[in-house]
Structure formats: structure tokens, C-alpha cells
Design an enzyme around this catalytic site. Structure first.
Site, PDB file in Angstrom:
ATOM      1  N   GLU A   1     -15.865   2.435   8.577  1.00 62.31           N
ATOM      2  CA  GLU A   1     -16.584   3.434   9.307  1.00 62.31           C
ATOM      3  C   GLU A   1     -16.646   4.898   8.682  1.00 62.31           C
ATOM      4  O   GLU A   1     -15.720   4.942   7.855  1.00 62.31           O
ATOM      5  CB  GLU A   1     -15.655   3.596  10.773  1.00 62.31           C
ATOM      6  CG  GLU A   1     -15.722   2.444  11.425  1.00 62.31           C
ATOM      7  CD  GLU A   1     -14.808   2.801  12.734  1.00 62.31           C
ATOM      8  OE1 GLU A   1     -14.899   1.777  13.743  1.00 62.31           O
ATOM      9  OE2 GLU A   1     -14.470   3.944  12.850  1.00 62.31           O
TER      10      GLU A   1
ATOM     11  N   HIS B   1      -1.111   0.230   5.713  1.00 60.69           N
ATOM     12  CA  HIS B   1      -1.952   1.113   6.502  1.00 60.69           C
ATOM     13  C   HIS B   1      -1.038   2.408   6.914  1.00 60.69           C
ATOM     14  O   HIS B   1      -0.516   2.785   7.818  1.00 60.69           O
ATOM     15  CB  HIS B   1      -2.366   0.584   7.889  1.00 60.69           C
ATOM     16  CG  HIS B   1      -3.516  -0.439   7.462  1.00 60.69           C
ATOM     17  ND1 HIS B   1      -4.131  -0.852   8.727  1.00 60.69           N
ATOM     18  CD2 HIS B   1      -3.951  -1.127   6.517  1.00 60.69           C
ATOM     19  CE1 HIS B   1      -4.885  -1.753   8.255  1.00 60.69           C
ATOM     20  NE2 HIS B   1      -5.022  -1.812   6.954  1.00 60.69           N
TER      21      HIS B   1
ATOM     22  N   TYR C   1      -9.225 -10.628  11.455  1.00 60.13           N
ATOM     23  CA  TYR C   1      -9.304 -11.518  10.104  1.00 60.13           C
ATOM     24  C   TYR C   1      -9.323 -12.913  10.455  1.00 60.13           C
ATOM     25  O   TYR C   1      -9.714 -13.614   9.756  1.00 60.13           O
ATOM     26  CB  TYR C   1      -8.174 -10.884   9.381  1.00 60.13           C
ATOM     27  CG  TYR C   1      -8.468  -9.712   8.348  1.00 60.13           C
ATOM     28  CD1 TYR C   1      -9.356  -9.658   7.299  1.00 60.13           C
ATOM     29  CD2 TYR C   1      -7.734  -8.585   8.666  1.00 60.13           C
ATOM     30  CE1 TYR C   1      -9.650  -8.686   6.495  1.00 60.13           C
ATOM     31  CE2 TYR C   1      -8.127  -7.289   7.802  1.00 60.13           C
ATOM     32  CZ  TYR C   1      -9.030  -7.515   6.980  1.00 60.13           C
ATOM     33  OH  TYR C   1      -9.200  -6.251   6.437  1.00 60.13           O
TER      34      TYR C   1
ATOM     35  N   GLN D   1       0.687  -1.122  -0.009  1.00 58.09           N
ATOM     36  CA  GLN D   1      -0.216   0.148  -0.087  1.00 58.09           C
ATOM     37  C   GLN D   1       0.743   1.324  -0.084  1.00 58.09           C
ATOM     38  O   GLN D   1       0.118   2.474  -0.003  1.00 58.09           O
ATOM     39  CB  GLN D   1      -0.944  -0.006   1.323  1.00 58.09           C
ATOM     40  CG  GLN D   1      -1.999  -1.317   1.213  1.00 58.09           C
ATOM     41  CD  GLN D   1      -2.755  -1.226   2.596  1.00 58.09           C
ATOM     42  OE1 GLN D   1      -2.724  -0.149   3.306  1.00 58.09           O
ATOM     43  NE2 GLN D   1      -3.201  -2.416   2.825  1.00 58.09           N
TER      44      GLN D   1
ATOM     45  N   TYR E   1     -11.368   7.295  19.161  1.00 58.94           N
ATOM     46  CA  TYR E   1     -12.422   6.417  18.336  1.00 58.94           C
ATOM     47  C   TYR E   1     -12.180   4.844  18.523  1.00 58.94           C
ATOM     48  O   TYR E   1     -12.986   4.011  18.107  1.00 58.94           O
ATOM     49  CB  TYR E   1     -12.306   6.737  16.869  1.00 58.94           C
ATOM     50  CG  TYR E   1     -12.716   8.166  16.863  1.00 58.94           C
ATOM     51  CD1 TYR E   1     -14.050   8.439  16.165  1.00 58.94           C
ATOM     52  CD2 TYR E   1     -12.022   9.180  17.079  1.00 58.94           C
ATOM     53  CE1 TYR E   1     -14.615   9.595  16.259  1.00 58.94           C
ATOM     54  CE2 TYR E   1     -12.442  10.591  16.865  1.00 58.94           C
ATOM     55  CZ  TYR E   1     -13.724  10.734  16.507  1.00 58.94           C
ATOM     56  OH  TYR E   1     -14.177  11.990  16.283  1.00 58.94           O
TER      57      TYR E   1
END
Length: 362
Positions: free
Chosen positions: A232, A140, A253, A73, A242
Site C-alpha cells: 500500500e 515487523h 500467507y 528484520q 487504515y
């Protein structure tokens, strides 16, 4: 399931009220932004910053991009104009860099100098922010960028698939970061008394934020990918936690459960939860004239859902209003100068890296 008091999003099988045109293609594009002259800056994950002229169809390159780590990513990420770009020609880019301990996201400020051949160069580049600590792995990073009306720079910093950093205030992973335009820390950030890194933080307990947008009243909304289930949409509030990874409306997972938000009311709960997930990426809140019926609506790209999701807002509440099945992994959403909606199809997992333009159905 959604936590108590939230809207559980459902897919709608509506016919699309727009025409979709394929404009050109890029190699694994990640983000885009329009210049005042109507040309388009596009980032490609491998480290290329492109300049596309929509009138001529020509695509040039911008030199001076720092070396990026392109894996998983990671790579070149967001691109954003300085609020006074017309005066100073400054832009911001986010990207993944190597360093001690692995890799991490960085944000740099540079001056965009265009040439007469459809390209240009980044000059006087300076890194103004870094994720800390650097981590192994290639997932991430987040590194989405936005400016608010007060000229504050907002950066999403994801938790690098390491869970616990989202609650650790000695680092800035799993946080929403708020800075001055030069990367310095505003005096009114909520955690300025906890040290230099913590002082950057506006909110914490986030997983992987890949889209943020301000509504007409100045509220900041951000979506984040849940684990297995539980994507979300959050209303970002000063100093709020949060909850990730302590709570989530998804599960791990490997099937291990995570307590839902409604079990821990001290954590801010999402306004919308998606299970099954949409894999959200890219986000605008529309204010154009071309689709007057959509003014004030949010538009979120869907990767695994291969969709464009419209969100209807009502003050501090929101719900999914429509979902358009595009059969494309939508990585980025942007509003054009004329009010058209522009998408970048993700160039991974079978995607073609296509630039798409949405205009009203004739």
C-alpha cells in the site's frame, strides 16, 4: 485488486534515464542520511553506525551505539538529523532492543561528536520512545523516522506480525506515532484522552511501514508491506484507521481471504495498491535540481521486486508512473545535497550491501 477508486499499479518496462554508479559497500545496511558537510551516516543492522566520506572514500565508525537485537528484520534501523543539527549536533537513531516479553523498537536521541580520524561518538544518549508491548519474534518493527516542517517527530511502529495489535489502543504497535522533538506528546494529537500510550498515536491499523515522506504541501505519505499481495501507499490523516488486519487488499500467507477495503468504507483505503507486491522499503519525495522532470515525484525502493518505483502525485491522489528494474534489493532511498538519488542495496538474500548513486544519463 485495488479498492474502488484507486489506481492499480502496473510495472513499466522503461529504460533507465540515469547512470548508476557503485560507490562502496556496507554490511546489511538499513538507512542513511547526509551531514551538512556532505559526509554520509549509514546504519548497519548488526549495530554499527558508519561515517562515509564520499570525497576520500574512507569509512569510519561512530561509537556509543546502544546494544541492539540483531535477528531477522531487527537491528539498528533509521538515522535522522535533528532539524537544528547545525546548532546542536543532535541525531536520532532507531533500533531493536531486548526487554520483558521479547523485543521491540526504540528511538534514542544523542549528540554526534565527530573526531579528526573520520569517526566519532554518540554522547548523552537518551531513549525517548519505545514500542509497547514487547513481543517475541523478529519481524515487523517499522521504526522509520521523519520530521515535518513544524518540528514534529514521526515514527512508524509496525505490528510485529501479530495482526490484532494494529487495532489495540492500549499499545502503540501498528500505529503512526507523532511526538515532540524530545519524545513528549503534543497536546493536539487525536487520542490524548485515551491514556499515555494512545496519546502518542496519530493513526492506526497499519501493518509494516518502512517508508514515510512529506510532500511539498506538508501531506504525509507512507507505504506499507501488505500480507500476500496488497502492498500500500497511504495518505496519513489525523485519527484515521487504515483497517489492518480487518481489511487488506491482500490475503493471508496461508491463503485465507481478508476482506478488501471497499467492503468497509469506515477504514481509510490505500491510494495505491500493489499486487503482485513490490516489497517497499525507503522513500523520498524528490525536490532536487539534478532531475528537474522528477520534482515532486516519489521514489520507493523495492526489495522482492528489485526495483526503484517512481510515483506521480496529483494532490491527494497518486499512481505508479515508472518502475526501473535494477536487479537489486533496494532497502533505502535518499536525496543527496546535489540532487543525486542515492540507494542502499539490501545486504540480505544475496544482496551485496552496495551504496549506489543515480545521476542523469549523459
Amino acid at each position: 485488486m485495488a479498492a474502488s477508486g484507486q489506481g492499480e499499479a502496473e510495472s513499466t518496462d522503461s529504460g533507465a534515464p540515469f547512470s548508476l554508479a557503485e560507490i562502496t559497500r556496507f554490511e546489511s545496511p538499513w538507512a542513511m542520511t547526509f551531514l551538512p558537510d556532505g559526509r554520509l551516516l549509514v546504519t548497519e543492522m548488526a549495530g554499527n553506525l558508519r561515517l562515509h566520506d564520499l570525497e576520500t572514500g574512507e569509512t569510519g565508525s561512530i561509537g556509543g551505539v546502544p546494544e541492539v537485537v540483531h535477528a531477522g528484520q531487527g537491528g539498528l534501523g533509521d538515522v535522522l538529523l535533528h532539524p537544528h543539527f547545525g546548532d546542536n549536533q543532535k541525531i536520532y537513531i532507531s533500533y531493536v532492543e531486548a526487554g520483558d516479553g521479547g523485543s521491540g523498537a526504540a528511538v534514542a536521541l544523542a549528540r554526534l561528536v565527530l573526531d579528526e580520524n573520520g569517526g566519532g561518538e554518540l554522547e548523552d544518549l537518551k531513549v525517548i520512545w519505545r514500542q509497547t508491548p514487547k513481543m517475541s519474534g523478529d519481524g515487523h518493527f517499522g521504526h522509520r523516522l521523519a520530521f515535518d516542517d513544524e518540528g514534529m517527530l514521526w515514527i512508524s511502529s509496525s505490528e510485529r506480525q501479530e495482526f490484532d495489535p494494529a487495532q489495540d489502543m492500549t499499545g502503540n504497535l501498528g500505529k503512526m506515532v507523532r511526538l515532540n522533538e524530545d519524545g513528549s506528546v503534543p497536546d493536539d494529537n487525536p487520542f490524548t484522552d485515551q491514556g499515555e500510550v494512545a496519546a502518542q498515536v496519530w493513526s492506526l491499523g497499519h501493518r509494516n511501514i518502512l517508508g514515510l515522506a512529506f510532500d511539498a504541501d506538508g501531506r504525509l505519505w507512507a507505504h506499507e508491506m501488505g500480507p500476500k499481495g496488497g502492498d500500500e501507499l497511504n495518505l496519513i490523516e489525523k485519527g484515521a484507521n487504515y483497517g489492518y488486519p480487518v481489511v487488506s487488499n491482500g490475503e493471508h500467507y496461508d491463503g485465507r481471504p481478508i476482506p478488501d477495503h471497499d467492503t468497509r468504507p469506515e477504514f481509510n483505503a490505500p491510494v495505491i495498491t500493489w499486487t503482485p507486491v513490490i516489497s517497499p522499503a525507503g522513500f523520498i519525495i524528490y525536490d532536487g535540481e539534478l532531475f528537474p522532470e522528477w520534482q515532486g515525484s516519489g521514489f520507493i525502493g523495492g526489495l522482492s521486486s528489485q526495483s526503484l518505483v517512481r510515483v506521480a502525485f496529483d494532490g491527494e491522489s497518486a499512481q505508479e508512473a515508472e518502475r526501473f528494474d535494477l536487479q537489486r534489493r533496494v532497502r533505502e532511498v535518499e536525496q543527496g545535497p546535489d540532487g543525486a538519488i542515492w540507494l542502499l542495496e539490501d545486504g540480505k538474500r544475496g544482496g551485496n550491501g552496495t551504496l549506489l548513486k543515480l545521476t542523469p544519463q549523459e
